[in-house]
Each structure stands twice: as structure tokens, then as C-alpha cells.
Scaffold this motif. Structure first.
Motif, PDB file in Angstrom:
ATOM      1  N   LEU A  15      38.380  -3.540 -27.249  1.00 18.51           N
ATOM      2  CA  LEU A  15      38.677  -2.964 -28.556  1.00 18.51           C
ATOM      3  C   LEU A  15      38.634  -3.969 -29.696  1.00 18.51           C
ATOM      4  CD1 LEU A  15      39.616  -0.658 -30.403  1.00 18.51           C
ATOM      5  CD2 LEU A  15      41.957  -1.148 -29.651  1.00 18.51           C
ATOM      6  N   ILE A  16      39.337  -5.067 -29.583  1.00 15.90           N
ATOM      7  CA  ILE A  16      39.396  -6.028 -30.690  1.00 15.90           C
ATOM      8  C   ILE A  16      38.015  -6.627 -30.943  1.00 15.90           C
ATOM      9  CG2 ILE A  16      40.383  -8.229 -31.473  1.00 15.90           C
ATOM     10  CD1 ILE A  16      42.998  -7.364 -30.046  1.00 15.90           C
ATOM     11  N   LYS A  17      37.295  -6.954 -29.901  1.00 13.96           N
ATOM     12  CA  LYS A  17      35.933  -7.480 -30.033  1.00 13.96           C
ATOM     13  C   LYS A  17      35.029  -6.464 -30.739  1.00 13.96           C
ATOM     14  CE  LYS A  17      32.162  -9.912 -28.882  1.00 13.96           C
ATOM     15  NZ  LYS A  17      31.811 -11.154 -29.535  1.00 13.96           N
ATOM     16  N   VAL A  18      35.072  -5.212 -30.302  1.00 14.51           N
ATOM     17  CA  VAL A  18      34.235  -4.170 -30.897  1.00 14.51           C
ATOM     18  C   VAL A  18      34.579  -3.991 -32.375  1.00 14.51           C
ATOM     19  CG1 VAL A  18      33.729  -1.686 -30.873  1.00 14.51           C
ATOM     20  CG2 VAL A  18      33.781  -2.976 -28.725  1.00 14.51           C
ATOM     21  N   ALA A  19      35.852  -3.937 -32.692  1.00 19.22           N
ATOM     22  CA  ALA A  19      36.273  -3.778 -34.087  1.00 19.22           C
ATOM     23  C   ALA A  19      35.832  -4.977 -34.935  1.00 19.22           C
ATOM     24  CB  ALA A  19      37.785  -3.588 -34.171  1.00 19.22           C
ATOM     25  N   CYS A  20      35.920  -6.178 -34.385  1.00 21.14           N
ATOM     26  CA  CYS A  20      35.468  -7.372 -35.111  1.00 21.14           C
ATOM     27  C   CYS A  20      33.956  -7.344 -35.335  1.00 21.14           C
ATOM     28  CB  CYS A  20      35.881  -8.645 -34.372  1.00 21.14           C
ATOM     29  SG  CYS A  20      37.650  -8.980 -34.425  1.00 21.14           S
ATOM     30  N   GLU A  21      33.214  -6.816 -34.373  1.00 22.58           N
ATOM     31  CA  GLU A  21      31.773  -6.676 -34.554  1.00 22.58           C
ATOM     32  C   GLU A  21      31.454  -5.665 -35.646  1.00 22.58           C
ATOM     33  OE1 GLU A  21      30.287  -5.846 -30.612  1.00 22.58           O
ATOM     34  OE2 GLU A  21      30.146  -7.981 -30.131  1.00 22.58           O
ATOM     35  N   CYS A  22      32.289  -4.665 -35.820  1.00 22.76           N
ATOM     36  CA  CYS A  22      32.122  -3.728 -36.939  1.00 22.76           C
ATOM     37  C   CYS A  22      32.336  -4.455 -38.263  1.00 22.76           C
ATOM     38  CB  CYS A  22      33.098  -2.563 -36.818  1.00 22.76           C
ATOM     39  SG  CYS A  22      32.745  -1.420 -35.462  1.00 22.76           S
ATOM     40  N   VAL A  23      33.347  -5.304 -38.309  1.00 26.39           N
ATOM     41  CA  VAL A  23      33.640  -6.069 -39.531  1.00 26.39           C
ATOM     42  C   VAL A  23      32.467  -6.960 -39.914  1.00 26.39           C
ATOM     43  CG1 VAL A  23      35.080  -7.938 -40.456  1.00 26.39           C
ATOM     44  CG2 VAL A  23      36.148  -6.027 -39.245  1.00 26.39           C
ATOM     45  N   THR A  24      31.843  -7.597 -38.932  1.00 28.74           N
ATOM     46  CA  THR A  24      30.768  -8.553 -39.221  1.00 28.74           C
ATOM     47  C   THR A  24      29.391  -7.894 -39.290  1.00 28.74           C
ATOM     48  OG1 THR A  24      30.567  -9.121 -36.868  1.00 28.74           O
ATOM     49  CG2 THR A  24      32.032 -10.508 -38.229  1.00 28.74           C
ATOM     50  N   GLY A  25      29.358  -6.568 -39.204  1.00 32.30           N
ATOM     51  CA  GLY A  25      28.105  -5.850 -39.371  1.00 32.30           C
ATOM     52  C   GLY A  25      27.219  -5.771 -38.146  1.00 32.30           C
ATOM     53  N   GLN A  26      27.719  -6.184 -36.994  1.00 34.65           N
ATOM     54  CA  GLN A  26      26.931  -6.101 -35.763  1.00 34.65           C
ATOM     55  C   GLN A  26      26.905  -4.686 -35.198  1.00 34.65           C
ATOM     56  OE1 GLN A  26      27.922  -9.569 -33.083  1.00 34.65           O
ATOM     57  NE2 GLN A  26      29.529  -9.647 -34.622  1.00 34.65           N
ATOM     58  N   ARG A  27      27.852  -3.891 -35.619  1.00 38.62           N
ATOM     59  CA  ARG A  27      27.930  -2.480 -35.223  1.00 38.62           C
ATOM     60  C   ARG A  27      28.140  -1.660 -36.487  1.00 38.62           C
ATOM     61  NH1 ARG A  27      30.173  -1.590 -29.441  1.00 38.62           N
ATOM     62  NH2 ARG A  27      30.134  -3.687 -28.560  1.00 38.62           N
ATOM     63  N   ASP A  28      27.602  -0.440 -36.468  1.00 43.02           N
ATOM     64  CA  ASP A  28      27.763   0.454 -37.611  1.00 43.02           C
ATOM     65  C   ASP A  28      29.120   1.130 -37.634  1.00 43.02           C
ATOM     66  OD1 ASP A  28      25.181  -0.110 -38.462  1.00 43.02           O
ATOM     67  OD2 ASP A  28      24.327   1.517 -37.258  1.00 43.02           O
ATOM     68  N   GLY A  29      29.780   1.194 -36.514  1.00 45.93           N
ATOM     69  CA  GLY A  29      31.074   1.845 -36.387  1.00 45.93           C
ATOM     70  C   GLY A  29      31.495   1.825 -34.941  1.00 45.93           C
ATOM     71  N   MET A  30      32.588   2.487 -34.660  1.00 47.09           N
ATOM     72  CA  MET A  30      33.113   2.490 -33.301  1.00 47.09           C
ATOM     73  C   MET A  30      33.750   3.823 -32.982  1.00 47.09           C
ATOM     74  SD  MET A  30      36.512   0.104 -33.735  1.00 47.09           S
ATOM     75  CE  MET A  30      37.042   0.414 -32.066  1.00 47.09           C
ATOM     76  N   SER A  31      34.045   4.019 -31.713  1.00 44.81           N
ATOM     77  CA  SER A  31      34.654   5.266 -31.255  1.00 44.81           C
ATOM     78  C   SER A  31      36.055   5.017 -30.722  1.00 44.81           C
ATOM     79  CB  SER A  31      33.814   5.889 -30.140  1.00 44.81           C
ATOM     80  OG  SER A  31      32.544   6.246 -30.609  1.00 44.81           O
ATOM     81  N   VAL A  32      36.911   6.013 -30.903  1.00 48.70           N
ATOM     82  CA  VAL A  32      38.233   6.056 -30.281  1.00 48.70           C
ATOM     83  C   VAL A  32      38.137   7.129 -29.203  1.00 48.70           C
ATOM     84  CG1 VAL A  32      40.663   6.614 -30.614  1.00 48.70           C
ATOM     85  CG2 VAL A  32      39.440   5.319 -32.365  1.00 48.70           C
ATOM     86  N   PHE A  33      38.380   6.731 -27.969  1.00 51.85           N
ATOM     87  CA  PHE A  33      38.231   7.636 -26.841  1.00 51.85           C
ATOM     88  C   PHE A  33      39.555   8.319 -26.511  1.00 51.85           C
ATOM     89  CE2 PHE A  33      35.001   4.339 -26.409  1.00 51.85           C
ATOM     90  CZ  PHE A  33      33.861   5.131 -26.369  1.00 51.85           C
ATOM     91  N   GLY A  34      39.765   9.468 -27.089  1.00 52.37           N
ATOM     92  CA  GLY A  34      40.969  10.251 -26.836  1.00 52.37           C
ATOM     93  C   GLY A  34      42.016  10.064 -27.905  1.00 52.37           C
ATOM     94  N   THR A  35      42.453  11.183 -28.458  1.00 53.36           N
ATOM     95  CA  THR A  35      43.493  11.152 -29.494  1.00 53.36           C
ATOM     96  C   THR A  35      44.625  12.121 -29.162  1.00 53.36           C
ATOM     97  OG1 THR A  35      42.308  12.837 -30.776  1.00 53.36           O
ATOM     98  CG2 THR A  35      41.840  10.515 -31.297  1.00 53.36           C
ATOM     99  N   ASP A  36      44.676  12.550 -27.905  1.00 59.55           N
ATOM    100  CA  ASP A  36      45.678  13.534 -27.495  1.00 59.55           C
ATOM    101  C   ASP A  36      46.594  13.016 -26.377  1.00 59.55           C
ATOM    102  OD1 ASP A  36      43.708  13.473 -25.533  1.00 59.55           O
ATOM    103  OD2 ASP A  36      43.648  15.657 -25.275  1.00 59.55           O
ATOM    104  N   TYR A  37      46.739  11.707 -26.290  1.00 57.09           N
ATOM    105  CA  TYR A  37      47.651  11.117 -25.304  1.00 57.09           C
ATOM    106  C   TYR A  37      49.089  11.268 -25.779  1.00 57.09           C
ATOM    107  CZ  TYR A  37      43.641   8.910 -23.050  1.00 57.09           C
ATOM    108  OH  TYR A  37      42.466   8.688 -22.387  1.00 57.09           O
ATOM    109  N   GLU A  38      50.009  11.251 -24.846  1.00 53.28           N
ATOM    110  CA  GLU A  38      51.423  11.329 -25.206  1.00 53.28           C
ATOM    111  C   GLU A  38      51.924   9.941 -25.603  1.00 53.28           C
ATOM    112  OE1 GLU A  38      53.955  13.538 -22.575  1.00 53.28           O
ATOM    113  OE2 GLU A  38      52.355  14.971 -22.131  1.00 53.28           O
TER     114      GLU A  38
END
Length: 155
Positions: A15-38
């Protein structure tokens, strides 16, 4: 902490690596897998650890074994966690960069929460973390990512 060490794995999924790659423009965006956990915001909770604290634990374990200590399984982590959304929010705040985040379905097998019980590593090795702070973890990961990108570009 000086930004000289970090994860250089191509197509990383952490997660942190992927988000940092979004910041530096290596990725256009990212996904969150699941938003219905307890959990407090519906996203998974994980116990994120600074690479320096993890490395320190490994060195302490090797020293312990070299001095005749018996083989053991010791959990290494901070014993508390942050949600995926909390981590993304910290990355955005620390970098000052807003990037697209898409909410998608859960991945099969992802538990709602995973945190280490660090009681034994503290008692057996005397391990204590030095960087138990999500902002510090993210700041140093961002610093690494920026330096890594410069190296890859030949600067």
C-alpha cells in the motif's frame, strides 16, 4: 530515514509503496480493495512497520542466535494498525499531492485486520521500535521513492 533505503520491487503491491508511486507519477491512481469491512472506516487494518525497525529486529535476532539463543518465532510489528484510507490520507497530506483512488471489491482471503503481537520479541530480544509513527514511515518512503526515481532516470 535519510531516504537511501526502500522498496525497489517492480509492480509492487504494498500500500505505502503504491501510494508513493502515485505521488511521483509512476501510477495514475490506485485501488482500495473492499470498503465494507467491520473496521472504523470499512477498509482493512494493517500493522505497518518502518523498514529500519524491521531491519533492527532481524539484526537483533541474528545476534541472539549467534550467542546460542534457541530458535523461536517472534512477531515483529507495532501492535496496532491503520486502515487503508488512513494510510492514503497520510500519504496525500505528507506529499501535498492528491491522486485518484478507486474503490473496488474485496480481494479473496483478505482479513479485516492484522496486527502483530510484539510481546515476545520485546521480551526475548529487548527490541523496541524507533520509528513507530505512520507519518515518519510515509515521509521516509516518499523520500526513498523520489531518490529512486532520480536514480532510474540517470540523475
Amino acid at each position: 530515514p535519510d531516504g537511501l533505503l526502500g522498496q525497489a520491487t517492480p509492480e509492487a503491491t504494498h500500500l505505502i509503496k503504491v501510494a508513493c508511486e502515485c505521488v511521483t507519477g509512476q501510477r495514475d491512481g490506485m485501488s482500495v480493495f473492499g470498503t465494507d469491512y467491520e473496521t472504523r472506516d470499512g477498509t482493512c487494518i494493517r500493522d505497518y512497520i518502518h523498514v529500519e525497525d524491521l531491519a533492527k529486529a532481524h539484526v537483533m535476532a541474528l545476534d541472539y542466535m549467534a550467542k546460542g539463543g534457541e530458535s523461536q518465532v517472534l512477531n515483529c510489528g507495532y501492535g496496532r494498525g491503520f486502515t487503508v484510507r488512513e494510510v492514503i490520507d497520510v500519504v496525500k497530506a505528507e506529499s501535498g499531492v492528491d491522486f485518484p483512488v478507486q474503490e473496488t471489491e474485496r480481494r479473496a482471503g483478505d482479513p479485516a485486520a492484522l496486527m502483530a503481537d510484539n510481546t515476545r520479541i520485546k521480551s526475548v530480544l529487548g527490541w523496541q521500535p524507533d520509528y513507530d509513527d505512520l507519518n515518519t514511515i510515509v515521509r521516509t518512503a516518499l523520500a526513498w521513492e523520489k531518490i529512486w526515481q532520480q536514480k532510474k532516470a540517470g540523475h
